[in-house]
Structures are given as C-alpha cells and as structure tokens.
Design a protein around this motif. Structure first.
Motif, PDB file in Angstrom:
ATOM      1  N   VAL B  35       0.839  -1.205   0.000  1.00 31.51           N
ATOM      2  CA  VAL B  35       0.000   0.000   0.000  1.00 31.51           C
ATOM      3  C   VAL B  35       0.874   1.255   0.000  1.00 31.51           C
ATOM      4  O   VAL B  35       0.625   2.205  -0.733  1.00 31.51           O
ATOM      5  N   LEU B  36       1.924   1.219   0.815  1.00 30.69           N
ATOM      6  CA  LEU B  36       2.750   2.422   0.934  1.00 30.69           C
ATOM      7  C   LEU B  36       3.555   2.706  -0.334  1.00 30.69           C
ATOM      8  O   LEU B  36       3.849   3.856  -0.632  1.00 30.69           O
ATOM      9  N   ARG B  38       2.523   2.616  -3.318  1.00 24.50           N
ATOM     10  CA  ARG B  38       1.691   3.517  -4.123  1.00 24.50           C
ATOM     11  C   ARG B  38       1.557   4.880  -3.442  1.00 24.50           C
ATOM     12  O   ARG B  38       1.660   5.919  -4.090  1.00 24.50           O
ATOM     13  N   TYR B  42       2.071   8.682  -4.850  1.00 33.39           N
ATOM     14  CA  TYR B  42       1.030   9.712  -4.803  1.00 33.39           C
ATOM     15  C   TYR B  42       1.572  10.950  -4.068  1.00 33.39           C
ATOM     16  O   TYR B  42       1.277  12.082  -4.435  1.00 33.39           O
ATOM     17  N   GLU B 246      -8.275  14.784  -4.872  1.00 30.07           N
ATOM     18  CA  GLU B 246      -7.738  14.106  -3.689  1.00 30.07           C
ATOM     19  C   GLU B 246      -6.361  14.681  -3.356  1.00 30.07           C
ATOM     20  O   GLU B 246      -6.027  14.908  -2.183  1.00 30.07           O
ATOM     21  N   ILE B 249      -6.831  17.761  -1.528  1.00 32.08           N
ATOM     22  CA  ILE B 249      -7.264  17.520  -0.141  1.00 32.08           C
ATOM     23  C   ILE B 249      -6.057  17.160   0.722  1.00 32.08           C
ATOM     24  O   ILE B 249      -5.867  17.709   1.806  1.00 32.08           O
ATOM     25  N   ILE B 268      -0.411   9.486   4.978  1.00 35.01           N
ATOM     26  CA  ILE B 268      -1.288   9.058   6.074  1.00 35.01           C
ATOM     27  C   ILE B 268      -2.717   8.841   5.574  1.00 35.01           C
ATOM     28  O   ILE B 268      -3.314   7.794   5.811  1.00 35.01           O
ATOM     29  N   ASP B 270      -3.874   8.355   2.529  1.00 31.15           N
ATOM     30  CA  ASP B 270      -4.017   7.263   1.568  1.00 31.15           C
ATOM     31  C   ASP B 270      -3.864   5.921   2.267  1.00 31.15           C
ATOM     32  O   ASP B 270      -4.602   4.979   1.990  1.00 31.15           O
ATOM     33  N   TYR B 271      -2.916   5.824   3.186  1.00 26.95           N
ATOM     34  CA  TYR B 271      -2.730   4.560   3.898  1.00 26.95           C
ATOM     35  C   TYR B 271      -3.956   4.249   4.755  1.00 26.95           C
ATOM     36  O   TYR B 271      -4.467   3.129   4.759  1.00 26.95           O
ATOM     37  N   GLU B 272      -4.424   5.260   5.464  1.00 27.37           N
ATOM     38  CA  GLU B 272      -5.597   5.062   6.320  1.00 27.37           C
ATOM     39  C   GLU B 272      -6.822   4.674   5.508  1.00 27.37           C
ATOM     40  O   GLU B 272      -7.625   3.855   5.932  1.00 27.37           O
ATOM     41  N   SER B 273      -6.970   5.312   4.330  1.00 24.02           N
ATOM     42  CA  SER B 273      -8.169   5.045   3.535  1.00 24.02           C
ATOM     43  C   SER B 273      -8.174   3.591   3.085  1.00 24.02           C
ATOM     44  O   SER B 273      -9.220   2.978   2.952  1.00 24.02           O
ATOM     45  N   ALA B 274      -6.981   3.010   2.883  1.00 23.14           N
ATOM     46  CA  ALA B 274      -6.920   1.594   2.516  1.00 23.14           C
ATOM     47  C   ALA B 274      -7.525   0.760   3.638  1.00 23.14           C
ATOM     48  O   ALA B 274      -8.172  -0.249   3.403  1.00 23.14           O
ATOM     49  N   GLN B 275      -7.321   1.202   4.876  1.00 26.66           N
ATOM     50  CA  GLN B 275      -7.851   0.475   6.026  1.00 26.66           C
ATOM     51  C   GLN B 275      -9.348   0.748   6.220  1.00 26.66           C
ATOM     52  O   GLN B 275     -10.141  -0.156   6.361  1.00 26.66           O
ATOM     53  N   LEU B 276      -9.667   2.047   6.262  1.00 24.68           N
ATOM     54  CA  LEU B 276     -10.999   2.430   6.720  1.00 24.68           C
ATOM     55  C   LEU B 276     -12.039   2.486   5.615  1.00 24.68           C
ATOM     56  O   LEU B 276     -13.210   2.229   5.858  1.00 24.68           O
ATOM     57  N   ALA B 277     -11.605   2.828   4.392  1.00 22.71           N
ATOM     58  CA  ALA B 277     -12.588   2.945   3.321  1.00 22.71           C
ATOM     59  C   ALA B 277     -13.269   1.610   3.094  1.00 22.71           C
ATOM     60  O   ALA B 277     -14.435   1.550   2.737  1.00 22.71           O
TER      61      ALA B 277
END
Lengths: 278, 610, 389
Positions: B35-36, B38, B42, B246, B249, B268, B270-277
């Motif tokens: 994930v990181l 990518r 970004y 994005e 943002i 942070i 993008d990494y979090e969104s992989a988890q929470l989205a």
C-alpha cells in the motif's frame, strides 16, 4: 433541420436554467460555487420526495427551491462568509461541501438510481416534428426564470443594491448598502435556483447522488464566459450549447461532451471578457 | 548558520529519511509495503500540488493528468510493443515528453499575462475531464474504462519497488525543499504575494509559472511511470478529476506551503483510507469531506503547522523568543562599471510619447498626448483628479494599455510589450500606494528587485547583495539599511514608500515613473525624497516623470512641468511658466478640490443610479 | 453500522497507522477464508449488496453442512470503490493482510484489471463472477458469467425472426459498451442485418438528445444499447420513450431490478442473460426460498450478477474437495473440472477458463417482471483465452 434547431434551443434552455444560480453567486461574490452540483442533487431529491408523497409534480419545483435555499443559507453563513477574504479557499470549501452533501444523500437515500414523476409526458407536434413535450416546456420555464430574475434585478430595491455590489462593492458599502446582507440573499437565491435546476432536470434523467456533477463544469464555463450578465449568459448558452449539439450530432457525442469546456477555455484565452460586452 | 551548514543539515535529514525508507520493508508487513509503495508515489504528486498551490498560488486540480501521462506511456509501450530495456527508456521519454507537451499547452492557456487565478484553476479543472474522456474513447488502444493490464514490467521484488518509490520521493522532496528555500524559490512566494509588483520589477511571471508547471509535470510523469511499472496496470481514473482533487485535499490537510505537510498528508490519508474505506465506504468520504472543510475554514495552513506550533508554544512559555534575527545579508554598492542598466541612447530623448490615447469604451481618458523628456530631466505631471495622470503612467509602463500612439524608451518602441519587457527597456515604475512584498523582509524585497540582473541561485541563499548606488543612497538616507531583516508589513508607511523606491532603483532604470511618492509622508520624509530625486536626475542622469499634487514640492524639485486636464496636455513648460499661468489656476479652481483625494481610474460607479 | 463504532474509529485513526503496520490477523488453521472485493461504493454500489447476500447465503449453507474439508468458511468483504485505485487497496488488504485462500467477486473491469497483478503476486485462486466484455486472462482466474459471444446472439436472432433488417447501436464510451457493441455489429453484419447508426456517448452522459435525433432520422427497425449501468442506462430509456421512438429495443446492460424501478418506460425492452428470477427450475426455486428465508425484508432481488457469486462459492468448495487441499496450485486446475448445479443450471468452467452457459431471452412486462421468451442451451463462450486451457 427543425429537429436540430429544437435540440439547440432546448439544450440552451436547460443549460441556462442550470447556470443562472451559479452566475448570480459569481457576479456578487466573485466565487465559483462548487457546491452548485450538490445543491442541484438536493433539488433532485426534493422532487423525489414530492413524487413519493404523491404531490403534483409541478410542486417539486418550489419544494426544491426551499431545500436549496435553506441549504444555501447555512452554507453562506457557516462556510462562505468566514472565507470572504480568501476566494480560492471559498471555492475549495464549497467543493468539500459538495462531497458532504453527496455522502449524506447516499447515507439517507442510498446509492440507487431513482425516478420522479414527470409533470409532462409524451411528445408534441411542432413544425411537423414530434418532439419531447417536457423539453419544450423547459424553454418556457427557463425564459420565465430569466425574465423573473431580470425583473428582480431591474425593478426592485434589492435588485438595485445587488447590481451596485456587482459593479463596485466598496463604493456600494460607502453608499450605505448592507453588502453582507446582499451576499447572504444572493447566495440563498443562487442555491434555491440550483435546487430548482435539479428538480427541472430530473424528469429528463434520474435521481442519484451524483446527478449534479456532470453539469457542474459546463455550468462553470458558461458563467466564466458570461461575466455577470444574464443576457450574455443567454448568448453563451445558445452559442456553446448549440456548438455542443452540432458537434455531438455531426462529429461524435464524446467530443460533444467536451465542446463547451474546451471552447469556453479557448474563448477566454482569446477574449478574456468572453461574451460580456466589455 | 552558514550556507554550507544549512545545506548539509538538509542533506543529513534526507539521508535519515532514506535510511527509514531502506528499513521499511524489514519492519513492515507485506500489506503495508504494498500500500505504501503507491502512497509514496502519490505523495510525490501531492508535492507538486504544493509547489504550485502552496508556493506559487496556483490552485490546480489537474496534476493527476501528468501522473497518468507517465503511467500510460509505460502501459501503452509495454502493452503494444512488449517490454524490453530499450522500450522502457522509450516509455519514460514518451511519458515525460507527453507531460511536458500537455503542461506547455495548459501553461499557454492558463498563465498568460492578465489571466486571473480563477481562470487558471478552471483550466486545470477542465484538463483531467478532457484527459479522462480521451482515454475512454481510445478503445482497445488505451483499454478505455478498463485501462491496460497484463503487460510485462521490470522484474523487481516488492521491496525493491518500495525502495525505488521511497528514494524517488525523498529525492524530489529534498530537491524541492532546497529550491524553495533558495533565492530563486523566494521568487515563487513573491509571485504568489504580488504578481503585479513582480512584473513591474521586470520578472516574466508567466514564464516562471510555466517553468515551475513544466517541472511539476515531469515529477508527476516520473511518479506515474514508476507506478505503472510497479502496479502493472493503468486505468483512466489515474488521470481523473477525483484523483486530482484528492491530491488537493491531502495538500490542504497536511499544510500547503510546507512541502512536508502534503507529503505526510498523502501518506497518512491514503494509507488510512486503505484500512478504513473498506470498512466504512461512505462514512469515510464524509469524514474526509468534513475534515477538509473544517481545515480550510479554521486551519488554512493545514495540520502540520498546527502540530509544530504546539511544542513551540509550550516552549515559548518557558523561553522568550529572541529578538529580530541579525541581518543575514550584507549590502554593498555595485561598481558603476558593473551596472547593467539600459545604456543612455545617444542624445535622443529618454522618453518620447507621441499621439497617445486611452479610451474606455466611449470615454476618452487620454487624447493626443505628445511630449519628450531627456535624461537628467525631472518632469512633473500635474492636473486635477481624473485628468489622466496615472493612466498615462500606466500606458508608459505597459505596452498593452494605450489605445493609440507610440511610446519610445531610449530609442526603443515599446510596442505592445508587457510590463516586464518595458522594464528591460529601462522603465521603472513606483506605484501610488506603496507596493512591496508584505511577508518578505526588506532584504528579500531588494533581492527580488535585483533578480532581473543577478540570476538567483536555485539552491543557495546569497549572503551579499550588491545594489546600484542610487538604491543604496535611498536606503542609507532613510535608515532602511539598518532594518534589512524586518518583514515589510511591519514597516511604517513612509518606510514602505522608500523601500519601493529603492526596489525600483535597484532595477537601474533610465526612465523613472513615480506616482505620488510623497503621499502620506511626513514633512521630513518628503524633504528626504525630494533631495534624493534631485540627486538622481542631476548626478545619475535619470529621466524622472513625477505625478504630484503638492505644487510647492513640484516647484522645488522639477525642471519642467506638464499640466494635464481632461485627458489633454494644456501646458508644458518651466516651473515659472506654469506657476504664472492663468490657465492652470482656472483648471485647478474649476476642479474644486485640488490635491486632496487620490486620483482613481474611471469608475463604472458613475453609471450606477444611486 | 453504529455511529458509536465510527466515532471510536475516528479517535483511533492515528493509532491504526501504527497498529496496521505491525498487526496481521492470525487466522486459525481450521477455517477457510474467501475474500470478496466488491464495489460497495462507486458505480457498482447499487448491485453490490445483492452480491454480498448471495455469498453469505452460500457460506451459511456450506457451514451448516460441515464446511469444506471439515473447515469452517469465513467471508472477508472489502470495498473496491468500483475502480482501479480502490481495487488495489482491497486486493492488497485481502491477499496480504487478511491472507484469504481464494477471491470470488463481481467487479468492474477496471477493478478486476487492477487486482490481477496483485493476484499474480499473491498466487491465490480468483473466480470472477461478473459478465464482462471478454478476453481477460490470468493463470489464476476463472470466469463463470457471460461474455458478448454468449449474450448477443439470442437478441439479434430474435429480432431477425421478427423481421428487423436495420439496426441502430447506442453505447456508453467504455470498455464494456464498446466491447459488446463491436461484437454485436460483427454478428449483425454476419447474419445479414444492416447497421444504420453506431453512436457512443461519454460514460457519465445523461443527455442523449443528439443521438436520439439521429435515431429518429435513421428510423431503424431495431435499437440495441449497451450503456454504463445506472443513470446513463435509465436516462437513455426514458428519453428514448419521451422522443416517441417505437423501434424494437434490445438492452444489453439492463438487469431485472433496474427494469423494475424504471416503471412503465421499461415495458417491452428485450433483455438476454443467464439468470432471471422467473427461471422455472427446482434449483432456482429452492435458492429464492432460501434467500427469502435468510434475509426476509432485507433481501435484495437476486440477479445476473449476484447468482454467479453464489454458484462460484460452491465451485470453489467442489474444487477444494476434489484437490483435497486449499493449496492454490492444486485448486486452480481442479476448478476447470468441477460442475456446480445451481439456480442457473449445471455449469462447468471448462472452456478456456470461461463457462458454457444456458442463456435466456426475456421481455420486460408492464409490471416490471421479465417474461422468458426462449431458452438457449449451453451457449459456448468462444475463443476467450486460447493461451490458457
């Protein structure tokens, strides 16, 4: 030929209805309201509520105006007003709001595509061509909207003050005009118009949480090339909307979808005042 | 801190960051590494958004397109021509070349002289919409909505890709950091702060914007190229408006104008969104949207500066902040032999104005203006409000302003040239209201004024600032040379006027246009400016054109006076002639309120029914 | 989804960065985990809940009968946001974080393409359960839904029998739209029909005015459309009806649920697919009853995208049992050999990783239900992945 002329006129009418609210806000506040698409969606859902409640489909229009207007009041007061001195930030914040509106609608109404009842069904025979009755009705509605706004701006004290703020805000304030109030009312009115536009396009399409988005960029470009005048907006809608129909018919609908944006960008590059007189 | 120490400190931090990147795959699980990798790429694109928006003031929604340029170049070449080392180089070249071409077109559209910030933003908004549509309509060539996948790529391990992406991010961030901290980098802030002043300091701001835009396009394209090599898939959404916004943002949340803020913001979020989205698809969007609006309204500088401020404030309670830092720049007088100002034309007039007119619609603000001025002359322009004095100044300093006539500076016709080109011909313009870079220090303002002559370094900060004698003279007389580290917005009104004057003089102009340089000044300050002006014309041989309402002041210093009335020259003669003229008295008596209010341009307000 | 939980997650936002880096859930060896990357948000979010329900029913039934090889089956659902970037995150999370044994999902082509390289790295079996434009191949992937070669023929043949000679094709400008209509065009021309128009609109377009004017001018015997799902499809139908166009209307992209929601405008549309709720077989009736029982009022109408998901879970079960292990290298060849007898009939994915399917031609009735007009047994998917067996 007649069909194409009708396509152009009705397309221009729809674009005009969609862009007037944006134009009003742009003229007075000098910001592009990114939440316009979100407010249109809100209007679309107002129409949906009207349909579900079994109301007369025409009542969807005032209901959408109410929804848009109330949302507009809140947005002006809590988001746009604090950012008065930072116009680019105001654009960003209204865009953030459009995300919020879209997601809240999704959470409340779901992602699905829904439908409203059209106030007019079927086709009408005009110049030997049978044409969608509702599209034709939209020409009348757009004209009525334009005339009502013109009357409001030209014939009332509020309109006068609004025009004063559009021309020179500092001077208007110097003359004792409460420009903060003018801005508040304008934004509310612009948002109500966005809601109305949303309700007007639903019978042609469907109601979904992203329904306003595809209209947004074209509306921006039309407003930018029109300056702050309702008359030049009409000219822009006819010329650029006409170009869109012609390109979509004779070249390809894909290019047609890009026509307004690209053409407007080039027009502004060559003639910065666009369709405005000076 | 010396220059060498400053740079080695930056490099040390960069090495530390590289170390962290190297250690990454050993402490992180496979999932996070994936994930990181990518997110790191970004973040490099978010960095370009910050350079453009945070530093240069261009709000851009379209950086995604450059990322897609690099990615699609790789995808297209590897899909249609097979993967080979030669083709890999070709793809990189195509990606970077394509991005440069697109950036050049956008630059031409968006950053021309006179384009508004809003217009530029809207162009960057149209860009991803057009790009996505073109990718969709590319059929099997671009893979349309499905994108391209299944192509071969570099045979690297997951760890190697992580290192590559991380090193690239560290490299571009370090480079960008050094550049924005350098003398050249300060130009970016100057353009954001006050683009008009930059143009009238002879800086081609359009060119500067386009250059930065091109550089950002290259960074984006390389990031996209690495992305395609790693992910082995390209899709139209890479070019899209959603990705473009994005990036904005992340930049806003992290902190625009900080470089590190956007980088960490991107990583942070993008990494979090992989988890929470995955867990809360719609709520996650709602949270990000709400946070974004809140940050824009309440913390426009973003969250990183807020985080940094907390410990700083806590420390501030204990320890008093030191007073203004000592001047980091030493001034010196430029050797007269080294001055590079426009040569005085042989004997011809320094300034020749023929048949100049300026019309706004049917309103004639200037009509048939004819006069010449030689080097060493101090010509005062007087006349009641609305006579067209400031408009005339504007016409001389910007070739696009006048409606008719010719203006020749030192024997060169200014044609339709923009202000920065007029400066190159020897025009220096001081505005009516003090017009300086408010957030920059006195020394920095002066450095920017010299940027036209001494090309600023892309990585160093100059310790010395050689200025022409005239500018040094103004600084010494007013005492500004002792306030070099003071931010301009803290200066008094008079000091700002003096600073602007020395900035204009640092341009080494031959024709100096001064619009009410003494307005709002004290008597003493006025005397000082007067003495300086006399000195400039007598000793330095400048041709000075002065707009002034204070007739006593005019009488004291002018060698000649031109009287404007209703857009025409009514008198052109010596001080004595003008003072004795009945006509001038009538002109002033008729206007009623001589020398009180500022003159303002033609106002549309007059047409407004009150 | 409770708000309490959300706000707690928000507080933990920063914490999860650190936690996520260190933790990988330890899975007990006595379960088999199936990952479902699906578009909970984005374009597919309308249909995604029905897909998840199908998978949940299959897993419940399997676990009730003792699981697979005596192991309990667990589902892991991840949102792919219906696009490439989201799919990368979802696949990464399922394969490397949740360490699933297999992936079974209905997704957009962009999401599938973005996921495939990750599947290759993670080396897990992947069953793709969405109809699509065809010719996507990976050594790890099987497809149990239809491709153009299977769907187009029923509609065109039927129109031909009804006497249609001229055709107008309308699509959204994206891979599925173009892929379907390219095949349709070829098929119509091969069977002696004539294409009088062939138009594409941008994928998010909802204004079909220019194209419809051309349709009216061309006055074709039949119209065949393949647009993006949701709004574009619906708006096209509404505007087509509003414009008073009366040609035969075949829609390659509409499903039963959408047709129902369109109301009277949908009446008369011809659609072809491998599943309709009206299929009159005991297997389908049992499936519908089980869905009804498990989800009751919450049930999303099963459709041509959700039923293959249900069957694919059973296909995976059969393959694991045949291989005697969850080892991907052994399960993958076994997937081509097992047959699942489900609501759509007996299906084996033995044709170049794709499956011959029984296809149905239906017509939407006034009340929104679909009348099955004819049935085509075991339609071959054609040459999809000649390089793979």
């Amino acid at each position: 030929m007649i069909a194409q002329t009708l396509d152009i006129v009705t397309t221009a009418a729809i674009l005009y209805a969609v862009a007037t609210g944006l134009l009003l806000v742009f003229g007075v506040m000098k910001i592009i309201n990114f939440a316009h698409g979100g407010l249109m969606t809100l209007g679309g859902y107002a129409a949906l509520i009207a349909t579900q409640a079994g109301l007369n489909p025409w009542l969807a229009i005032p209901l959408a105006a109410l929804f848009g207007g109330v949302a507009g009041m809140a947005i002006e007061r809590f988001v746009v007003r604090p950012l008065y001195a930072r116009p680019l930030d105001a654009i960003l914040a209204t865009w953030g709001l459009s995300i919020i509106i879209g997601q809240v609608i999704t959470l409340v109404f779901g992602r699905g595509v829904q439908f409203t009842q059209a106030p007019l069904e079927g086709t009408l025979d005009l110049f030997g061509e049978s044409y969608s009755a509702y599209r034709l009705a939209l020409v009348g509605i757009a004209a009525a909207l334009g005339l009502a706004l013109t009357a409001l701006l030209q014939g009332t004290r509020l309109g006068l003050e609004t025009r004063a703020v559009i021309m020179n805000e500092d001077l208007a304030r110097g003359l004792g005009i409460n420009s903060a109030l003018v801005r508040f009312i304008t934004f509310t009115l612009g948002s109500a118009l966005a809601g109305v536009a949303g309700a007007l396009i639903t019978p042609l399409s469907s109601v979904d949480p992203n329904m306003g988005v595809p209209w947004l960029v074209n509306a921006f470009m039309l407003v930018l090339v029109s300056g702050a005048s309702l008359a030049s907006l009409l000219a822009a809608c006819l010329v650029l909307g006409g170009a869109q129909v012609l390109v979509a018919t004779h070249l390809s609908p894909v290019l047609g979808g890009l026509t307004i944006a690209v053409l407007a960008a080039v027009i502004l590059r060559i003639r910065p005042q666009g369709f405005a007189r000076d | 801190m010396t220059e060498a120490r400053r740079l080695s400190l930056i490099l040390a931090v960069a090495l530390l960051a590289l170390g962290a990147i190297f250690a990454g795959p050993y402490v992180l699980d496979t999932y996070s590494v994936n994930v990181l990798t990518r997110s790191l790429l970004y973040a490099a694109v978010a960095l370009t958004v910050d350079l453009l928006w945070g530093y240069l003031g261009i709000l851009t929604f379209g950086q995604s397109v450059f990322f897609a340029c690099g990615a699609y170049a790789a995808g297209l070449v590897f899909t249609h021509m097979d993967f080979s080392e030669g083709n890999a180089v070709l793809a990189l070249a195509l990606g970077v070349g394509g991005a440069l071409l697109v950036a050049a077109i956008v630059g031409w559209l968006a950053f021309w002289h006179g384009a508004s910030a809003l217009y530029a933003s809207v162009i960057t908004l149209v860009l991803p919409i057009v790009a996505t549509q073109l990718l969709y309509s590319g059929g099997t060539f671009t893979g349309s909505s499905s994108g391209l996948s299944g192509f071969m790529s570099f045979d690297l391990s997951m760890e190697a890709w992580f290192w590559l992406a991380g090193s690239f991010l560290v490299a571009v961030t370090t480079l960008a950091y050094i550049v924005v901290q350098s003398d050249a980098g300060r130009l970016l802030v100057a353009v954001r702060e006050n683009e008009q002043r930059c143009k009238y300091l002879g800086l081609d701001t359009s060119r500067l914007k386009i250059l930065v835009y091109l550089a950002c396009a290259v960074i984006g394209a390389i990031a996209g190229y690495i992305y395609a090599g790693y992910a082995m898939v390209v899709a139209p959404e890479l070019a899209g408006f959603v990705f473009g916004t994005e990036l904005v943002i992340w930049t806003a949340l992290g902190g625009r104008g900080t470089l590190l803020g956007p980088v960490f913001g991107a990583l942070i979020v993008d990494y979090e969104s992989a988890q929470l989205a995955g867990d809360y698809p719609f709520v996650w969007q709602l949270i990000i949207g709400t946070l974004f609006v809140l940050v824009i309204i309440a913390f426009p500088r973003g969250l990183l500066p807020v985080l940094f401020d907390i410990p700083r404030k806590a420390l501030g309670l204990v320890r008093k902040r030191p007073a203004a830092p000592p001047a980091s720049v030493t001034l010196s007088t430029l050797d007269a032999a080294e001055t590079q100002g426009e040569e005085v034309g042989d004997d011809g007039p320094a300034l020749a104005v023929h048949g100049v007119a300026r019309r706004f619609g049917s309103l004639n603000v200037l009509e048939a203006i004819d006069f010449e001025a030689r080097a060493g002359e101090l010509v005062s322009l007087v006349g009641p409000n609305g006579a067209g004095k400031t408009t005339l100044m504007r016409c001389i300093a910007d070739g696009a302003e006048r409606s008719a006539g010719t203006i020749v500076i030192n024997g060169h016709d200014i044609g339709r040239k923009p202000p920065e080109a007029c400066v190159a011909l020897g025009v220096g313009r001081k505005f009516q209201m003090a017009n300086v870079f408010e957030t920059l220090t006195v020394a920095q303002c002066l450095q920017i004024a010299r940027a036209r002559h001494a090309r600023p370094s892309l990585w160093r900060r100059a310790r010395e600032l050689p200025l022409p004698e005239a500018a040094m003279h103004v600084l010494a007389t007013t005492g500004l040379d002792r306030q070099l580290s003071t931010p301009a917005h803290l200066l008094s009104h008079g000091m700002k006027q003096a600073l602007e004057l020395s900035m204009v003089l640092a341009l080494e102009p031959r024709v100096l246009l001064l619009d009410e340089p003494t307005a709002g000044l004290t008597k003493t300050e006025r005397m000082q400016i007067g003495a300086i002006l006399i000195d400039l014309t007598k000793k330095q041989g400048l041709c000075v054109l002065l707009v002034e309402h204070d007739l006593d002041f005019v009488r004291e210093i002018s060698s000649r006076v031109i009287v404007l009335h209703q857009g025409r020259i009514v008198l052109d003669g010596s001080v004595e002639e003008v003072v004795a003229s009945e006509l001038v008295k009538q002109v002033y008596a008729g206007s009623g309120h001589a020398g009180i209010a500022h003159e303002s341009g033609p106002s549309t307000a007059q047409e407004m029914p009150a | 989804m409770s708000l309490m939980r959300i706000s707690r997650r928000r507080l933990l936002l920063a914490g999860t960065v650190a936690a996520g880096l260190l933790a990988g859930p330890a899975l007990a060896a006595d379960t088999i985990t199936i990952g479902i990357p699906v578009g909970l948000s984005g374009a597919n979010s309308v249909v995604a809940p029905s897909v998840v329900q199908s998978a949940e029913l299959a897993v419940e039934e399997i676990n009730a009968k003792g699981g697979i090889l005596g192991k309990k089956v667990v589902l892991e659902v991840a949102d792919d946001a219906s696009g490439a970037a989201g799919a990368q995150k979802a696949f990464d999370s399922l394969i490397f974080q949740k360490k699933v044994d297999a992936l079974i999902s209905m997704e957009t082509s962009a999401a599938r393409n973005a996921g495939l390289p990750i599947v290759n790295r993670g080396k897990v079996p992947y069953i793709y359960t969405s109809f699509y434009e065809g010719r996507s191949c990976s050594p790890y992937m099987y497809v149990n839904a239809w491709v153009p070669d299977q769907q187009v023929a029923p509609i065109v043949d039927y129109f031909k029998d009804k006497g249609a000679k001229t055709y107008f094709l309308i699509g959204s400008d994206y891979a599925f739209g173009r892929g379907m209509l390219a095949f349709t065009k070829e098929y119509i021309e091969k069977t002696g029909g004539k294409i009088v128009g062939d138009e594409y609109a941008p994928m998010d377009a909802t204004d079909w005015t220019a194209i419809l004017s051309k349709v009216k001018a061309a006055n074709p015997d039949a119209i065949i459309t393949s647009t993006a799902g949701g709004a574009p499809n619906v708006t096209l139908t509404k505007q087509l009806r509003a414009a008073g166009i009366k040609s035969l209307y075949g829609n390659l992209a509409v499903d039963e649920g959408t047709a129902k929601s369109m109301g009277p405008d949908a009446e008369g549309i011809y659609i072809a697919g491998s599943y309709f709720t009206n299929i009159d077989t005991p297997a389908n009736k049992a499936f519908l009853a089980a869905m009804e029982k498990k989800f009751g009022k919450e049930m999303k109408t099963p459709n041509d995208l959700s039923v293959p998901e249900y069957e694919a879970v059973y296909a995976y079960k059969a393959a694991v049992e045949k291989a005697g292990t969850t080892d991907a290298a052994k399960v993958i060849p076994a997937l081509a050999e097992v047959t699942v007898d489900g609501p759509r009939g007996a299906i084996t994915m033995n044709k170049q990783r794709h499956a011959p399917l029984t296809m149905y031609l239906g017509q939407v009735k006034g009340d929104g239900s679909v009348d099955i007009i004819s049935t085509f047994k075991d339609v071959d998917p054609g040459e999809q992945c000649p390089k793979l067996k």
